[in-house]
Design a protein around this motif. Structure first.
Motif, PDB file in Angstrom:
ATOM      1  N   LEU A 111     -91.912 -46.569  62.055  1.00 11.13           N
ATOM      2  CA  LEU A 111     -91.080 -47.763  61.841  1.00 11.13           C
ATOM      3  C   LEU A 111     -91.853 -48.853  61.105  1.00 11.13           C
ATOM      4  O   LEU A 111     -91.301 -49.533  60.232  1.00 11.13           O
ATOM      5  CB  LEU A 111     -90.561 -48.286  63.183  1.00 11.13           C
ATOM      6  CG  LEU A 111     -89.506 -47.403  63.848  1.00 11.13           C
ATOM      7  CD1 LEU A 111     -89.248 -47.851  65.279  1.00 11.13           C
ATOM      8  CD2 LEU A 111     -88.205 -47.419  63.056  1.00 11.13           C
ATOM      9  N   ARG A 114     -92.074 -47.901  57.555  1.00 15.65           N
ATOM     10  CA  ARG A 114     -90.782 -48.120  56.880  1.00 15.65           C
ATOM     11  C   ARG A 114     -90.553 -49.616  56.612  1.00 15.65           C
ATOM     12  O   ARG A 114     -90.058 -50.001  55.554  1.00 15.65           O
ATOM     13  CB  ARG A 114     -89.663 -47.551  57.751  1.00 15.65           C
ATOM     14  CG  ARG A 114     -88.350 -47.418  56.985  1.00 15.65           C
ATOM     15  CD  ARG A 114     -87.330 -46.733  57.873  1.00 15.65           C
ATOM     16  NE  ARG A 114     -86.012 -46.803  57.294  1.00 15.65           N
ATOM     17  CZ  ARG A 114     -85.336 -45.738  56.914  1.00 15.65           C
ATOM     18  NH1 ARG A 114     -85.864 -44.553  57.006  1.00 15.65           N
ATOM     19  NH2 ARG A 114     -84.123 -45.880  56.428  1.00 15.65           N
ATOM     20  N   HIS A 143     -84.112 -55.044  59.823  1.00 19.84           N
ATOM     21  CA  HIS A 143     -83.571 -54.034  60.737  1.00 19.84           C
ATOM     22  C   HIS A 143     -84.703 -53.140  61.267  1.00 19.84           C
ATOM     23  O   HIS A 143     -84.771 -52.869  62.472  1.00 19.84           O
ATOM     24  CB  HIS A 143     -82.529 -53.206  59.965  1.00 19.84           C
ATOM     25  CG  HIS A 143     -81.834 -52.191  60.804  1.00 19.84           C
ATOM     26  ND1 HIS A 143     -81.090 -52.531  61.902  1.00 19.84           N
ATOM     27  CD2 HIS A 143     -81.768 -50.842  60.698  1.00 19.84           C
ATOM     28  CE1 HIS A 143     -80.605 -51.423  62.448  1.00 19.84           C
ATOM     29  NE2 HIS A 143     -81.005 -50.395  61.737  1.00 19.84           N
ATOM     30  N   ASP A 144     -85.578 -52.740  60.353  1.00 22.05           N
ATOM     31  CA  ASP A 144     -86.733 -51.906  60.769  1.00 22.05           C
ATOM     32  C   ASP A 144     -87.583 -52.659  61.797  1.00 22.05           C
ATOM     33  O   ASP A 144     -88.048 -52.073  62.779  1.00 22.05           O
ATOM     34  CB  ASP A 144     -87.628 -51.577  59.572  1.00 22.05           C
ATOM     35  CG  ASP A 144     -86.901 -50.772  58.512  1.00 22.05           C
ATOM     36  OD1 ASP A 144     -85.915 -50.096  58.860  1.00 22.05           O
ATOM     37  OD2 ASP A 144     -87.305 -50.850  57.332  1.00 22.05           O
ATOM     38  N   LEU A 147     -85.968 -52.648  65.193  1.00 23.24           N
ATOM     39  CA  LEU A 147     -86.128 -51.338  65.851  1.00 23.24           C
ATOM     40  C   LEU A 147     -87.565 -51.156  66.339  1.00 23.24           C
ATOM     41  O   LEU A 147     -87.799 -50.668  67.446  1.00 23.24           O
ATOM     42  CB  LEU A 147     -85.751 -50.210  64.895  1.00 23.24           C
ATOM     43  CG  LEU A 147     -84.290 -50.163  64.416  1.00 23.24           C
ATOM     44  CD1 LEU A 147     -84.098 -49.046  63.399  1.00 23.24           C
ATOM     45  CD2 LEU A 147     -83.325 -49.969  65.575  1.00 23.24           C
ATOM     46  N   GLU A 150     -88.131 -52.949  69.497  1.00 24.10           N
ATOM     47  CA  GLU A 150     -87.559 -52.258  70.667  1.00 24.10           C
ATOM     48  C   GLU A 150     -88.502 -51.140  71.139  1.00 24.10           C
ATOM     49  O   GLU A 150     -88.732 -50.978  72.333  1.00 24.10           O
ATOM     50  CB  GLU A 150     -86.185 -51.686  70.303  1.00 24.10           C
ATOM     51  CG  GLU A 150     -85.424 -51.263  71.523  1.00 24.10           C
ATOM     52  CD  GLU A 150     -83.935 -51.076  71.259  1.00 24.10           C
ATOM     53  OE1 GLU A 150     -83.286 -50.438  72.084  1.00 24.10           O
ATOM     54  OE2 GLU A 150     -83.436 -51.566  70.234  1.00 24.10           O
ATOM     55  N   VAL A 151     -89.030 -50.403  70.171  1.00 25.87           N
ATOM     56  CA  VAL A 151     -89.978 -49.331  70.536  1.00 25.87           C
ATOM     57  C   VAL A 151     -91.252 -49.945  71.130  1.00 25.87           C
ATOM     58  O   VAL A 151     -91.779 -49.442  72.126  1.00 25.87           O
ATOM     59  CB  VAL A 151     -90.312 -48.453  69.306  1.00 25.87           C
ATOM     60  CG1 VAL A 151     -91.383 -47.425  69.646  1.00 25.87           C
ATOM     61  CG2 VAL A 151     -89.064 -47.736  68.815  1.00 25.87           C
TER      62      VAL A 151
END
Lengths: 264, 329
Positions: A111, A114, A143-144, A147, A150-151
């Motif tokens: 992520l 990215r 957005h990346d 995410l 969250e991880v």
């Protein structure tokens, strides 16, 4: 080397006791430092994740500033932040292994990569004045980053849980560590006292005998027997001198008696 | 004292030495305990070929536990490592977010529980676009689904429940149905209901009088069953779509002293359900082989990862758990 003088004997005895006490103190300090370093180890992974989280937020912020202002300062800031993020994400696990934390790290690494790719593309599009593309890439990067956060939260939770579990095991051993530490200090103190007593007796016993012998000479009892004191120090020398003195006293007495017995 | 000093010196020296050694060993093992638990490295398990994210609800339902167990069983022989993401069944958005995460992180595959509301075709398209193998699993293929769905087949389950009730109550059967949470579409097109109607068809007069949709949570089944039975006093049979609902319905029937008057056909097998079956509170439970679904999902992933096209939709087998049968696959 065996000490030959009384002073050096006292010095050697005291030094041995001091070495024992200081080695106990030094070891206790060393063990405490080891334990402190262990606790630091507990949060090492969490600290690394915290740095990644911070760099991610700062990179995102710097990217937004550059895209909004196109200033060279903002670009420099973005490059510095994203390079730092890339460097911090590099040690994350990339292997496929059956372990949740390792797999999550791989996911996080993917992520972050990215995010950086989208952010780079947004910067390139901005330089090329491709408004549509840089807006889309900026949105994608955001957005990346969401995410990734969250991880990150899940890995952090996992690491905290692991740390707590490890700390519980570690904590269970602490009373035993403290107990053996106390036992060690007590044993060292007792050993010091025992050695002190031994040295005290060893040093003062010949002195006592010598004092008694000196008192006997003072009282005119030249026949008082002094056991041999081969201590090799000042006490031994004094004992030899005392023996000579007693012998001389005895000889003088005998000579005086002989003179007294001579017919006048 | 003089005589004691020498032996005491030896005793205390020995005590000091022993205490130091024990202390050093304890400090060392404490550090090791921390390092073992905290520092992960390449020593964990053997390296796999593929990374798959499995997104499965966490609902205390034996169906999902079987699914997870099946995936975990199939993974080692397929040389893949699975990262499970369990989410509350009441929060399907979380599942979609993790689907996004898996795609963005470029994992090799996603095995995802899908209910009727999920845009499975769209998810499959996006996964294909990112080069990620996508395997949807669940109860029934959602509307507009793609090929390769692996489910439990609620239509067959409904037919079986209808047959059991028909054989027990004949044309007098007045059935209340507790549909599982998440839903596989409107009650009219729900495969469980369609199957149940087909199963009851041979007994003229037998029919479904009410349906309720179970919510999330362990007490949802109890609540749904209680509402159904109180609102429809004529109900003499309950069909439950999940293990949680089966246990809830059984408790309601016991609490309202309706054992023997309301026949329960449940779903799946847990220790509690087995107890209720033994006591005659639950007449039968249709046990879906969700472990097989999990294993089959792994096989399906491997086929996709090796470049094969998605196969046909698959349905798991089932067996009936009843006091008479005990459990016949």
């Amino acid at each position: 080397m065996i000490p030959r003088t009384l002073r050096s004997k006292i010095f050697a005895g005291t030094a041995v006791i001091l070495v024992i006490m200081s080695s106990a103190t030094f070891y206790t300090g060393l063990a405490s430092a080891e334990l402190a370093r262990s606790v630091e180890l507990l949060f090492r992974d969490n600290l690394a994740l915290k740095e990644i989280r911070l760099d991610l937020a700062l990179s995102e912020q710097a990217l937004a500033t550059y895209l909004a202002t196109k200033s060279s300062d903002a670009l420099k800031d973005y490059i510095a932040r994203s390079s730092s993020l890339s460097a911090r994400a590099r040690p994350l696990n990339r292997e496929i292994r059956p372990d949740e934390a390792l797999l999550l790290q791989r996911l996080l690494g993917g992520l972050v990569e990215r995010f950086l790719a989208d952010a780079e593309a947004a910067v390139a599009a901005k330089r090329g004045r491709d408004v549509e593309s840089y807006a889309a890439r900026f949105e994608s990067a955001g957005h990346d980053a969401d995410l990734a956060r969250e991880v990150l939260a899940r890995v952090e939770g996992l690491f905290i849980a692991d740390s707590l579990e490890a700390f519980t095991e570690f904590n269970a051993r602490i009373p035993s560590v403290l107990l053996t530490n106390a036992a060690m200090v007590l044993a060292a103190t007792a050993l010091g006292l025992a050695l002190l007593a031994r040295y005290a007796f060893k040093l003062t016993e010949p002195l006592s005998r010598l004092a008694e012998a000196a008192r006997a000479v003072g009282e005119g009892r030249y026949d008082h027997e002094l056991p041999r004191l081969d201590t090799g120090d000042e006490i031994g020398t004094t004992a030899t001198a005392r023996d000579a003195m007693a012998r001389s006293g005895r000889d003088d007495g005998a000579r005086r008696l002989a003179l007294d017995d001579r017919p006048h | 004292m003089k005589r004691l000093a020498r032996p005491l010196s030896f005793v205390f020296a020995a005590a000091f030495l022993v205490a130091t050694l024990v202390n050093a060993s304890l400090v060392g093992s404490s550090r090791q305990a921390l390092a073992r638990a905290v520092t992960r490295g390449s020593g964990v398990g053997s390296a796999g070929r593929w990374l798959v994210v499995a997104i499965i609800p966490e609902a205390g339902d034996s169906f999902f536990e079987g699914l997870v167990a099946g995936i975990a069983q199939g993974a080692p022989e397929a040389d893949l490592a699975v990262l499970f993401h369990r989410y509350p069944e009441s929060e399907p958005d979380e599942a979609l977010r993790w689907f996004e995460t898996a795609l963005a992180a470029r994992v090799d595959g996603v095995i995802m529980y899908s209910s009727g509301d999920d845009p499975v075709a769209e998810l499959a398209r996006r996964a294909r676009h990112e080069g990620v193998a996508y395997v949807p699993v669940g109860r029934d293929p959602p509307a507009g689904t793609v090929a390769g769905f692996i489910g439990s087949g609620s239509l067959r389950q409904g037919r079986e429940a209808g047959r059991i009730i028909g054989e027990g109550l004949g044309s007098l059967a007045r059935v209340g149905v507790i549909l599982p949470t998440g839903g596989d579409g409107a009650p009219g097109i729900e495969p469980l209901l369609r199957g149940l109607r087909e199963g009851l068809a041979p007994w003229a007069g037998a029919g479904i009088v009410a349906t309720a949709r179970s919510g999330a949570g362990v007490l949802a089944g109890e609540q749904a069953a209680s509402e159904l039975v109180r609102a429809n006093p004529g109900i003499n049979a309950l069909v439950c779509g999940s293990s949680v609902d089966t246990v809830g319905a059984a408790q309601v029937v016991v609490d309202l002293a309706l054992v023997g008057r309301v026949l329960i056909v449940g779903t799946d097998e847990t220790a509690e359900i087995r107890r209720y079956v033994e006591r005659g509170v639950v007449s039968a439970s249709i046990v879906r082989d969700s472990t097989w679904i999990g294993r089959e999902a792994v096989r399906s992933f491997v086929a996709l990862a090796e470049g094969k096209e998605p196969g046909r939709n698959l349905e798991a087998g089932y067996y009936i758990l009843s006091a008479a049968a005990g459990g016949s696959p």
